[in-house]
Scaffold this motif. Structure first.
Motif, PDB file in Angstrom:
ATOM      1  N   GLU A  71       0.832  -1.209   0.000  1.00 56.83           N
ATOM      2  CA  GLU A  71       0.000   0.000   0.000  1.00 56.83           C
ATOM      3  C   GLU A  71       0.865   1.257   0.000  1.00 56.83           C
ATOM      4  O   GLU A  71       0.583   2.225  -0.727  1.00 56.83           O
ATOM      5  CB  GLU A  71      -0.923   0.022   1.213  1.00 56.83           C
ATOM      6  N   MET A  72       1.906   1.255   0.804  1.00 59.71           N
ATOM      7  CA  MET A  72       2.791   2.418   0.888  1.00 59.71           C
ATOM      8  C   MET A  72       3.517   2.648  -0.440  1.00 59.71           C
ATOM      9  O   MET A  72       3.721   3.792  -0.843  1.00 59.71           O
ATOM     10  CB  MET A  72       3.813   2.250   2.016  1.00 59.71           C
ATOM     11  N   TYR A  76       3.278   6.015  -2.526  1.00 60.72           N
ATOM     12  CA  TYR A  76       4.517   6.690  -2.901  1.00 60.72           C
ATOM     13  C   TYR A  76       4.519   7.007  -4.396  1.00 60.72           C
ATOM     14  O   TYR A  76       4.849   8.124  -4.803  1.00 60.72           O
ATOM     15  CB  TYR A  76       5.723   5.824  -2.528  1.00 60.72           C
ATOM     16  N   GLU A  77       4.165   6.020  -5.203  1.00 62.33           N
ATOM     17  CA  GLU A  77       4.129   6.232  -6.656  1.00 62.33           C
ATOM     18  C   GLU A  77       3.130   7.321  -7.022  1.00 62.33           C
ATOM     19  O   GLU A  77       3.398   8.157  -7.885  1.00 62.33           O
ATOM     20  CB  GLU A  77       3.801   4.928  -7.386  1.00 62.33           C
ATOM     21  N   GLU A  81       4.048  10.944  -8.773  1.00 60.78           N
ATOM     22  CA  GLU A  81       3.369  11.406  -9.981  1.00 60.78           C
ATOM     23  C   GLU A  81       2.735  12.776  -9.766  1.00 60.78           C
ATOM     24  O   GLU A  81       2.845  13.675 -10.607  1.00 60.78           O
ATOM     25  CB  GLU A  81       2.305  10.383 -10.399  1.00 60.78           C
ATOM     26  N   GLU A  82       2.099  12.956  -8.611  1.00 60.37           N
ATOM     27  CA  GLU A  82       1.490  14.249  -8.288  1.00 60.37           C
ATOM     28  C   GLU A  82       2.561  15.333  -8.210  1.00 60.37           C
ATOM     29  O   GLU A  82       2.368  16.458  -8.687  1.00 60.37           O
ATOM     30  CB  GLU A  82       0.727  14.163  -6.964  1.00 60.37           C
ATOM     31  N   ASN A  83       3.699  15.012  -7.627  1.00 55.40           N
ATOM     32  CA  ASN A  83       4.804  15.957  -7.505  1.00 55.40           C
ATOM     33  C   ASN A  83       5.283  16.400  -8.893  1.00 55.40           C
ATOM     34  O   ASN A  83       5.537  17.589  -9.118  1.00 55.40           O
ATOM     35  CB  ASN A  83       5.948  15.309  -6.712  1.00 55.40           C
TER      36      ASN A  83
END
Length: 103
Positions: A71-72, A76-77, A81-83
């Motif tokens: 889940e983490m 993280y992925e 991607e948002e970053n």
């Protein structure tokens, strides 16, 4: 007598199958490791399971930790991607670093 030869033939086929698939080599290596172990373990079966990778988790928390880790990794992925998207948006509204230095 024919029944005896058929059984031998099946055994030989099975032995070749185990040899071709690498089972015999792996078992031999694990048994040699057990033989060469200076202090023999209390449970030879557990030793074999551990070295063959078939050891079952002793602690039920291990499976929960694996699920949490998965889940983490997903979170993280998603954050990475948002970053990337936010950085791209930011470059639209801010002048490049070279223009700032020229001012």
């Amino acid at each position: 007598m024919a029944h005896y030869k058929a059984a031998d033939s099946k055994r030989e086929q099975f032995r070749r199958y185990l040899e071709k698939s690498g089972v015999l080599d792996t078992l031999t290596k694990v048994l040699v490791a057990l033989y060469e172990e200076p202090e023999k373990p209390n449970s030879a079966l557990d030793f074999l399971k551990h070295h063959l990778g078939a050891a079952t988790p002793e602690n039920p928390e291990i499976e929960l930790l694996r699920l949490e880790l998965a889940e983490m990794k997903e979170k993280y992925e998603a954050i990475v991607e948002e970053n990337k998207k936010l950085k791209a948006k930011l470059t639209q509204y801010e002048p490049p670093q070279e223009e700032k230095r020229a001012e």
